[in-house]
Design an enzyme around this catalytic site. Structure first.
Site, mmCIF file in Angstrom:
data_model
loop_
_atom_site.group_PDB
_atom_site.id
_atom_site.type_symbol
_atom_site.label_atom_id
_atom_site.label_comp_id
_atom_site.label_asym_id
_atom_site.label_seq_id
_atom_site.Cartn_x
_atom_site.Cartn_y
_atom_site.Cartn_z
ATOM 1 N N THR A 40 41.858 39.861 29.310
ATOM 2 C CA THR A 40 42.687 38.658 29.218
ATOM 3 C C THR A 40 43.238 38.393 27.817
ATOM 4 O OG1 THR A 40 41.921 37.493 31.185
ATOM 5 C CG2 THR A 40 42.510 36.139 29.302
ATOM 6 N N SER A 100 38.084 40.847 22.941
ATOM 7 C CA SER A 100 37.385 40.009 23.908
ATOM 8 C C SER A 100 36.062 39.459 23.391
ATOM 9 C CB SER A 100 37.101 40.818 25.180
ATOM 10 O OG SER A 100 38.289 41.320 25.733
ATOM 11 N N GLY A 158 34.671 35.673 23.853
ATOM 12 C CA GLY A 158 33.298 35.195 23.895
ATOM 13 C C GLY A 158 32.501 35.602 22.673
ATOM 14 N N ASN A 212 26.633 40.297 23.793
ATOM 15 C CA ASN A 212 27.711 39.306 23.685
ATOM 16 C C ASN A 212 27.548 38.228 24.753
ATOM 17 O OD1 ASN A 212 28.315 41.227 25.751
ATOM 18 N ND2 ASN A 212 30.401 40.445 25.799
ATOM 19 N N LEU A 213 28.589 37.477 24.978
ATOM 20 C CA LEU A 213 28.555 36.406 25.960
ATOM 21 C C LEU A 213 28.224 36.914 27.361
ATOM 22 C CD1 LEU A 213 29.231 33.434 26.756
ATOM 23 C CD2 LEU A 213 31.557 34.210 27.127
ATOM 24 N N CYS A 214 28.668 38.111 27.685
ATOM 25 C CA CYS A 214 28.525 38.613 29.062
ATOM 26 C C CYS A 214 27.579 39.806 29.162
ATOM 27 C CB CYS A 214 29.892 38.965 29.630
ATOM 28 S SG CYS A 214 31.071 37.616 29.523
ATOM 29 N N THR A 215 26.842 40.096 28.124
ATOM 30 C CA THR A 215 25.740 41.075 28.064
ATOM 31 C C THR A 215 26.150 42.530 28.244
ATOM 32 O OG1 THR A 215 24.958 41.097 30.384
ATOM 33 C CG2 THR A 215 24.194 39.274 28.980
ATOM 34 N N GLU A 216 27.437 42.860 28.045
ATOM 35 C CA GLU A 216 27.811 44.271 28.185
ATOM 36 C C GLU A 216 28.066 44.974 26.858
ATOM 37 O OE1 GLU A 216 31.976 42.418 28.190
ATOM 38 O OE2 GLU A 216 29.890 41.858 28.531
ATOM 39 N N THR A 256 35.146 41.086 34.436
ATOM 40 C CA THR A 256 36.518 41.190 34.970
ATOM 41 C C THR A 256 36.878 40.071 35.944
ATOM 42 O OG1 THR A 256 36.149 42.608 36.938
ATOM 43 C CG2 THR A 256 36.312 43.716 34.797
ATOM 44 N N ALA A 257 36.299 38.903 35.765
ATOM 45 C CA ALA A 257 36.503 37.841 36.759
ATOM 46 C C ALA A 257 37.966 37.489 36.953
ATOM 47 C CB ALA A 257 35.713 36.605 36.345
ATOM 48 N N ILE A 271 40.882 39.295 35.575
ATOM 49 C CA ILE A 271 41.818 40.402 35.797
ATOM 50 C C ILE A 271 41.632 41.036 37.169
ATOM 51 C CG2 ILE A 271 42.162 40.864 33.339
ATOM 52 C CD1 ILE A 271 40.306 43.292 33.627
#
Length: 971
Positions: A351, A366, A395, A579-583, A770-771, A773
């Site tokens: 995004t 990102s 994030g 990070n914010l989304c753990t990846e 990818t929520a 996109i």
């Protein structure tokens, strides 16, 4: 059910209705109107919805049952939900038909679990409809012939032929089940004399979208009607699909020039051969969009000047492509190459890249990861960096382990520290305050290592009880767990908590080195050399971690040593957090803020017909991944960095995060249930191919552009690829690693390639959520199982009915797709489990997330993780959660070598009962690999589950901070 109505504002039988939203803010509903069935247009009065709901409860429960305070509060909450849904469908104001309001009331009752009331309400509506039909009150079509519309300030007759032609063209080539007649009839029903012409087109869009739940292909008809509106707004006149090839070529250079003049676009875009790029635009690709995808782009991504859009879909993709090709030698060729992977939905950038590529402030990254220093200067510098990065970026992941614990000595003041928690409250409030100019809320995750003396209070940060000054309701939290802790839990040992001020080197130590230092500090504590510490059974802390995870969704479970021991960059630093989304798993320090740039391959677009059905198209995948890696590498040099530490780190190491999405869609095409060994094998083979080609592409870029500056000494340089690093993890742990090691591609050839040419990027692969996109391109997010075969997605653009087109196709073949099936899917929250006439084969193939045994999620993730040099955003779905099952699941994740996990999604008891034949049968098969379940947690978990029973309607889930309409972090 005579008491149910939506056209009256009177209370019934002495019962005063709940306060409606309009009583709190009457001005909020100006600009909204209601069309009655007789065609009259009246003002929108939400209080009437509250009255209708109260009458519905009265009709079912009687006067006494419906008069309680709890029912009145329930009616108020339902009214608020209905009004919000209506307003989200028309955020700029507009007109609702009375039937639209009643549809939302019905939906609200169903989603609130009030099934008896909803059933009575549906029957009442049907009976009233039949009565009106008999009385001839439904014959509104005759009024349409006399309708006038307001077009450019003048009243003119409605051109019915033109409207019909538009709707027919929207339905063309979508199959026999997509017909223009019901759209036209519903559109006419929502028109009134003198309606503005734009409202006519909006009515057509809304009419088409109401049919999606009955026939999912209507989503593309709806998108085409929206496309007509977009073209009319941007081109200033209507244009047919057949005309668009020429119109795009003419419009594109003007669009770029207009964007530059408005100081939106980078002036460098004018240096491209705009005629050549305009000619490369493929107008037919506009027809790929479903309604959710196109509406999301229209509302949130397309550039606009003075609230008017100037960007059409294919121009949007080309603008992003140009922004990523700015530094290429043959810019036009590369821009077209990048455009082709984006516009065909083969690959999608994240995004931030889609928002900002080609603009004057091209912040394209990102994720940002920071380490907080243990002094006031460092802490407030970190807060400032959070604010700056949140203003422009995605994030944030903050490592707080360095900061001394509560009660630690402060030499400068001869006092004692207040610990980490008070500062996290400030971080939370900063994230709320700095919200990218209102475009999204700040999104932050704080990480704390499990030996930190403040860990117990850290676990409770998201609780809704206790001192609110020591709570963080808006930010995320995650445990950063060393392997030694997990071994102590499994082996029944004790665990000691320290302040980093007394053992500062633990923060930077990993694996066996950490274990040696930690046990030495424990010995010091035993000898009385360290006064500030706390000792407890490791199982007690583990139990509290899992209990808080269940009750509050936080902190997430992430594993420090798996992230570090397998990191290609361990020679130049330490991974202190994700990070914010753990990846993302990148090094951070006082001098470096880690940055990662994301994009995802759409697996569903990379299958081909094989001998035994669909199979992975390795040739196409190689081509897509090669182009995608080039795009991601370009981001690093083009990117705008709000903080110098971030720029220095990113240019030094050049990490990127290529991920995947549409995994569930690919399984549907393969006819493979998610809960199967075949799905685990596909997760393995598909991720192997993505990673192999990503690493190869990075090595190719190194040969062309040079190696990243800290390559020497990395695992890449030492010939150790991610698959090989599993051995390093096993050595450090002394066991406790059980990971499949099978492979199918020529990894020796890749090792030789890297030995010769090196790597352009320190890290290459990470699977993001990818929520957003995935919504744009119309596939299931990331590696997620399908949440519901018929569900409602909510975002800033409104509420969208999403139906599983693969399922509908199969049900049609069996003659099972009808209105009864639609109602059954609604009732059972998108699940097929209780619908007897559906064959078991389809129930297995289209099992929803909570029907997939949790073990399969972990096993598939483990197969992916062995190939990935970073990590993956892995949500854990668990129906009928218990302490034992939580314990087994997260221990299995650790033993299988996972680096991180993300949200724990649990299903409330009422949904479990409604969705399955026998209680507890949703994803309830016991998992292997657990040791020593936590029976003491059972009661607490059961109580928490009961309390949460109605907390998460299965038809309307928010998957992460990103799926919050106000957030764009990490895609």
């Amino acid at each position: 059910m005579q008491a149910v109505a939506t056209s009256t504002s009177e209370s019934t039988m002495g019962v005063r209705p709940a306060a409606a939203p309009e009583q709190r803010d009457a001005g909020a509903f100006q600009g909204y109107q209601i069309i009655r069935r007789n065609g009259a247009v009246v003002s929108f009065e939400p209080n009437k919805i509250a009255v209708a709901l109260m009458k519905a409860f009265l009709a079912v429960h009687g006067t006494q049952g419906a008069a309680s305070a709890s029912v009145r509060e329930m009616v108020e909450a339902l009214t608020d939900a209905v009004v919000r849904a209506l307003m989200r469908s028309r955020p700029g104001g507009g007109t609702f038909h009375i039937e639209d309001v009643q549809d939302q009331v019905e939906l609200g009752l169903m989603r609130g679990g009030h099934h008896e009331v909803a059933r009575a309400y549906v029957l009442y509506r049907e009976r009233r409809a039949q009565e009106r039909a008999k009385a001839g009150q439904a014959a509104e079509a005759a009024l349409v012939h006399t309708l006038t519309v307001t077009d450019r300030g003048q009243r003119v007759p409605l051109d019915e032929g033109k409207l019909q032609a538009l709707i027919e063209s929207a339905c063309a080539d979508l199959g026999a089940d997509v017909r223009p007649e019901p759209i036209l009839a519903e559109t006419r029903r929502n028109l009134y004399d003198g309606v503005p012409i734009d409202e006519v087109y909006k009515a057509a869009i809304l009419a088409a979208r109401t049919l999606i739940e009955k026939e999912p292909a209507y989503t593309r008809a709806t998108a085409r009607l929206l496309l007509h509106t977009i073209r009319k707004e941007i081109l200033g006149e209507e244009a047919t699909q057949a005309e668009m090839a020429q119109r795009y070529a003419e419009y594109f250079p003007k669009f770029i020039k207009k964007g530059v003049q408005a100081e939106l676009l980078d002036e460098k875009l004018m240096q491209f051969d705009l005629a050549k790029l305009g000619a490369a635009l493929q107008a037919d690709r506009d027809l790929q969009f479903d309604y959710l995808g196109l509406q999301t782009l229209f509302d949130r991504y397309f550039l606009h000047v003075d609230e008017q859009r100037i960007e059409m879909p294919q121009a949007f993709f080309m603008r992003v492509a140009m922004g990523l090709a700015l530094n290429e030698i043959d810019r036009e060729a590369r821009a077209i190459e990048f455009y082709n992977v984006l516009s065909t939905f083969d690959f999608m950038s994240s995004t931030p890249t889609l928002f900002n590529a080609g603009t004057r402030r091209s912040q394209l990254s990102s994720c940002y990861l920071t380490t907080v220093a243990d002094d006031l200067d460092g802490i407030y510098e970190a807060l400032k960096e959070n604010a700056l990065l949140s203003k422009f970026a995605g994030g944030l992941g903050n490592d707080w382990t360095n900061v001394r614990a509560l009660g630690s000595y402060i030499k400068g003041t001869n006092g004692k520290s207040q610990g980490v928690v008070p500062f996290l409250k400030v971080v939370n409030d900063t994230a709320v305050a700095v919200n990218q100019g209102g475009k999204r809320k700040g999104a932050v995750c704080a990480y704390l290592e499990s030996w930190h003396l403040d860990i117990e209070e850290f676990l409770e940060l998201r609780k809704n009880t206790g001192d609110d000054r020591r709570r963080t309701h808006d930010m995320n939290t995650a445990n950063w767990i060393p392997d030694l802790f997990m071994k102590r839990v499994i082996e029944g040992g004790d665990w000691t908590l320290f302040s980093p001020s007394t053992c500062p080197d633990l923060h930077d130590k990993i694996g066996a080195d950490f274990e040696a230092a930690y046990t030495a500090y424990e010995a010091k504590a035993d000898r009385g050399e360290i006064k500030l510490f706390k000792r407890m059974p490791a199982k007690d802390l583990w139990r509290k971690m899992l209990t808080m995870l269940f009750e509050t969704g936080h902190p997430w479970i992430t594993f420090k040593d798996a992230c570090n021991v397998r990191s290609p960059q361990q020679h130049v630093g330490v991974v202190h957090s994700s990070n914010l989304c753990t990846e993302i798993t990148l090094n951070t320090s006082d001098d470096e803020i880690a940055v990662c740039n994301l994009g995802s391959v759409n697996l569903a677009q990379h299958l081909k017909d094989g001998v035994n059905g669909k199979e992975l198209d390795l040739d196409k995948l190689k081509k897509t991944v090669s182009t995608a890696m080039r795009m991601l590498d370009n981001v690093i040099d083009i990117n705008y960095y709000a903080v110098k530490k971030a720029r220095d780190s990113n240019l030094r190491h050049r990490p990127v995060g290529l991920g995947i999405m549409g995994f569930q869609d690919a399984l549907y095409q393969l006819r493979t249930p998610y809960a199967s060994q075949a799905a685990v094998e596909f997760a393995d083979r598909s991720m192997e191919a993505v990673c192999y080609h990503a690493y190869w592409a990075s090595s190719e870029l190194a040969a062309e552009r040079g190696r990243y500056s800290t390559y020497r000494g990395s695992l890449w340089d030492r010939g150790i690829l991610p698959i090989d690093s599993i051995d390093l993890l096993a050595q450090q742990r002394g066991g406790y690693v059980d990971v499949d090691r099978s492979m199918t591609l020529d990894w020796d050839a890749l090792r030789a390639k890297i030995a010769r040419d090196g790597m352009r990027n320190s890290n290459c692969v990470a699977i993001a959520p990818t929520a957003t996109i995935s919504n744009i391109i119309g596939v299931d997010a990331s590696i997620e199982p399908c949440f519901g075969n018929l569900s409602v997605k909510s975002n800033l653009s409104g509420e969208f009915t999403v139906v599983n087109e693969y399922l509908v196709r199969d049900l049609k073949k069996l003659g099972l797709w009808d209105s009864v099936m639609v109602m059954d899917l609604k009732h059972y929250d998108g699940s097929l489990r209780r619908i007897d006439r559906v064959p078991d084969e389809l129930k297995q193939l289209y099992a929803t997330a909570f029907e997939v045994e949790t073990q399969w999620l972990v096993e598939a993730a483990a197969r992916r993780q062995k190939w990935i040099d970073q990590a993956q955003s892995l949500n854990i779905y668990m129906a009928g959660a218990s302490g034992k099952k939580l314990d087994e699941t997260y221990k299995l994740a650790w033993v299988r070598g996972l680096k991180t996990t993300y949200y724990l999604r649990t299903m409330g008891a009422t949904h479990a009962e409604k969705s399955t034949i026998s209680a507890g049968s949703l994803n309830a098969v016991p998992m292997a690999g657990g040791a020593g379940g936590l029976s003491a947690m059972e009661a607490a978990a059961s109580q928490a589950q009961a309390a949460m029973a109605e907390a998460a309607p299965a038809t309307d889930i928010k998957f992460c901070a990103i799926d919050d309409p106000g957030c764009e972090a990490c895609q």
